[in-house]
Design a protein around this motif. Structure first.
Motif, short mmCIF file in Angstrom:
data_model
loop_
_atom_site.label_atom_id
_atom_site.label_comp_id
_atom_site.label_asym_id
_atom_site.label_seq_id
_atom_site.Cartn_x
_atom_site.Cartn_y
_atom_site.Cartn_z
N PRO A 58 53.45 24.91 72.65
CA PRO A 58 53.79 23.94 73.70
C PRO A 58 53.99 22.55 73.10
O PRO A 58 53.32 22.16 72.14
N GLU A 59 54.91 21.82 73.66
CA GLU A 59 55.15 20.45 73.20
C GLU A 59 53.89 19.61 73.37
O GLU A 59 53.19 19.69 74.38
N LEU A 63 50.36 21.40 65.15
CA LEU A 63 50.77 22.65 64.50
C LEU A 63 50.84 22.42 63.00
O LEU A 63 51.23 21.34 62.54
N GLN A 64 50.45 23.45 62.24
CA GLN A 64 50.54 23.38 60.79
C GLN A 64 51.16 24.67 60.26
O GLN A 64 50.74 25.77 60.61
N LEU A 65 52.18 24.53 59.41
CA LEU A 65 52.81 25.66 58.73
C LEU A 65 52.31 25.66 57.28
O LEU A 65 52.35 24.63 56.61
N THR A 66 51.87 26.82 56.81
CA THR A 66 51.35 26.93 55.44
C THR A 66 52.07 28.07 54.73
O THR A 66 52.08 29.20 55.22
N CYS A 67 52.66 27.77 53.58
CA CYS A 67 53.43 28.81 52.88
C CYS A 67 52.67 29.44 51.72
O CYS A 67 53.19 30.36 51.09
N LEU A 68 51.46 28.97 51.42
CA LEU A 68 50.64 29.61 50.40
C LEU A 68 49.18 29.44 50.78
O LEU A 68 48.73 28.34 51.10
N SER A 111 51.88 16.54 64.33
CA SER A 111 50.81 15.99 65.18
C SER A 111 51.36 14.88 66.06
O SER A 111 51.31 13.70 65.70
N PRO A 112 51.89 15.21 67.23
CA PRO A 112 52.00 16.56 67.79
C PRO A 112 53.38 17.16 67.53
O PRO A 112 54.26 16.50 66.99
N ALA A 113 53.55 18.43 67.96
CA ALA A 113 54.86 19.08 67.86
C ALA A 113 55.76 18.58 68.98
O ALA A 113 55.34 18.46 70.13
N LEU A 114 57.01 18.27 68.63
CA LEU A 114 57.99 17.80 69.60
C LEU A 114 59.12 18.82 69.71
O LEU A 114 59.33 19.65 68.82
N GLU A 115 59.86 18.73 70.81
CA GLU A 115 60.96 19.67 71.02
C GLU A 115 62.00 19.55 69.91
O GLU A 115 62.64 20.53 69.53
N SER A 116 62.15 18.35 69.36
CA SER A 116 63.12 18.14 68.28
C SER A 116 62.71 18.83 66.98
O SER A 116 63.52 18.96 66.06
N ILE A 137 59.45 32.12 52.47
CA ILE A 137 59.11 32.49 53.84
C ILE A 137 59.85 31.57 54.81
O ILE A 137 60.08 30.39 54.52
N TYR A 138 60.24 32.14 55.95
CA TYR A 138 60.93 31.39 57.00
C TYR A 138 60.01 31.31 58.22
O TYR A 138 59.43 32.32 58.64
N PHE A 139 59.89 30.12 58.79
CA PHE A 139 59.14 29.93 60.03
C PHE A 139 60.12 29.57 61.14
O PHE A 139 60.70 28.48 61.13
N GLY A 140 60.31 30.49 62.07
CA GLY A 140 61.17 30.22 63.22
C GLY A 140 60.34 29.60 64.33
O GLY A 140 59.57 30.29 65.01
N LEU A 141 60.48 28.29 64.52
CA LEU A 141 59.61 27.54 65.43
C LEU A 141 60.35 27.18 66.72
O LEU A 141 61.43 26.59 66.68
N ARG A 142 59.73 27.52 67.84
CA ARG A 142 60.22 27.10 69.16
C ARG A 142 59.14 26.23 69.79
O ARG A 142 58.03 26.69 70.03
N VAL A 143 59.49 24.99 70.06
CA VAL A 143 58.57 24.08 70.75
C VAL A 143 58.95 24.07 72.22
O VAL A 143 60.07 23.68 72.58
#
Length: 214
Positions: A58-59, A63-68, A111-116, A137-143
């Motif tokens: 949710p907007e 959120l945190q993305l970690t690739c290792l 911090s925080p996640a935005l729709e953009s 790795i690919y992270f497909g993110l939808r906010v």
């Protein structure tokens, strides 16, 4: 003379990219006896391509993305470099659609996640000394905008996409969820029974008419 060999090992902690495993090392005497055994943790590498991971948030939420993983990054060994790229507004693995995204860390925080921020983030992990690529790795993110309610991202995915998002393998020759396939075969069985009964009735009528005409 004594040699040190690996006598036992756990599976790699990950199915793709760089992970951690635990090995039992023992000295082997000329007579073949194991002595002075010890447990050590080491890095392990499986398939370097990890594919696409679907995420929704949710907007306004962090959120945190970690690739290792921290375990793999902290073990003694070669140092790694991280290269991030971003395809804004797209969920894709087409590398031609990505643009450089400045972030030298193994993690990417919102911090925080935005729709953009919606889109696909690609992270490459390389050994700095040799430039060997050990993970992608690919992270497909939808906010999800805050004014939208009752939006279930999983429901918007096909059955095959849901399996892929959960890290499961799509069965060969599968055409849908088991309950859907079951319904299909039940319907087909019903039609076959009706067709068989109808054919029997028609044959009976024709046979009766033939007897009457004799």
């Amino acid at each position: 003379l004594k040699a040190t060999v690996v006598v036992n090992s756990t599976p790699c902690s990950v199915t793709c990219g760089l992970g951690v495993k635990q090995e039992q090392l023992c000295e082997v005497s000329p007579a073949g006896e194991h002595r002075n055994c010890s447990l050590v943790r080491s890095r392990c590498l499986s398939d370097w391509i990890c594919g696409l991971r679907h995420l929704s948030v949710p907007e306004g939420k962090p959120l945190q993305l970690t690739c290792l993983s921290p375990d793999a990054a902290s073990l003694e060994g070669p140092n790694f470099g991280y290269t991030w790229k971003f395809a804004q507004g797209l969920i894709t693995t087409n590398d031609l659609l990505f643009h450089p995204f400045r972030n030298p860390s193994r993690s990417l925080s919102f911090s925080p996640a935005l729709e953009s921020h919606s889109g696909t983030y690609r992270c490459d992990v390389q050994v700095l000394s040799s430039f060997q690529l050990v993970k992608r790795i690919y992270f497909g993110l939808r906010v999800i905008p805050s004014d939208l309610v009752d939006l279930d991202f999983q429901k918007s995915l096909t059955w095959e996409q849901q399996l892929a998002a959960n890290g499961e393998e799509v069965p060969a020759n599968a055409t849908g969820p088991p309950e859907h396939r079951k319904g299909f075969w039940e319907k087909q069985w019903f039609y076959e029974v009706v067709l068989g009964i109808g054919s029997g009735v028609i044959v009976g009528i024709v046979f009766s008419l033939g007897l009457c005409c004799l």
